[in-house]
Design a protein around this motif. Structure first.
Motif, mmCIF file in Angstrom:
data_model
loop_
_atom_site.group_PDB
_atom_site.id
_atom_site.type_symbol
_atom_site.label_atom_id
_atom_site.label_comp_id
_atom_site.label_asym_id
_atom_site.label_seq_id
_atom_site.Cartn_x
_atom_site.Cartn_y
_atom_site.Cartn_z
ATOM 1 N N THR A 44 3.348 51.674 3.748
ATOM 2 C CA THR A 44 4.082 52.342 2.684
ATOM 3 C C THR A 44 5.566 52.038 2.846
ATOM 4 N N PRO A 45 6.233 51.616 1.766
ATOM 5 C CA PRO A 45 7.650 51.280 1.883
ATOM 6 C C PRO A 45 8.508 52.508 2.170
ATOM 7 N N PHE A 53 1.597 48.400 -6.354
ATOM 8 C CA PHE A 53 0.146 48.374 -6.525
ATOM 9 C C PHE A 53 -0.447 49.632 -5.920
ATOM 10 N N GLY A 54 -1.119 50.400 -6.756
ATOM 11 C CA GLY A 54 -1.779 51.605 -6.276
ATOM 12 C C GLY A 54 -3.264 51.510 -6.549
ATOM 13 N N GLN A 55 -4.053 52.114 -5.725
ATOM 14 C CA GLN A 55 -5.488 52.069 -5.925
ATOM 15 C C GLN A 55 -5.914 53.339 -6.640
#
Length: 80
Positions: A44-45, A53-55
């Protein structure tokens, strides 16, 4: 047929040195590749960065209210 011992020793020494230097160069390249590559690409930044991009689960066709034909027409219409 005459075999020169000095020639054969010289050739064997060359082959041995070539193999040794090839292995050393390969190990150096493996070390550099591991050193350059980031530790965890998918973490995680931090700071003001945003993970793009998220799931997320996508809604099914019945939830969105559109049929497969409508979605296919939109796909061909926009050319995406």
């Amino acid at each position: 047929m005459v075999f020169s011992t000095r020639k054969w020793i010289s050739r064997l020494r060359f082959i041995f040195m070539f193999m040794t230097l090839t292995i050393v160069l390969y190990q150096v390249m493996v070390f550099l590749a591991g050193w350059i590559q980031p530790m965890n690409k998918y973490k995680t930044p931090t700071g003001k960065s945003v993970k793009v991009f998220g799931q997320h689960s996508h809604p099914t066709l019945s939830d969105s209210g559109t049929s497969m034909g409508d979605r296919l027409r939109l796909f061909y219409w926009y050319g995406e």
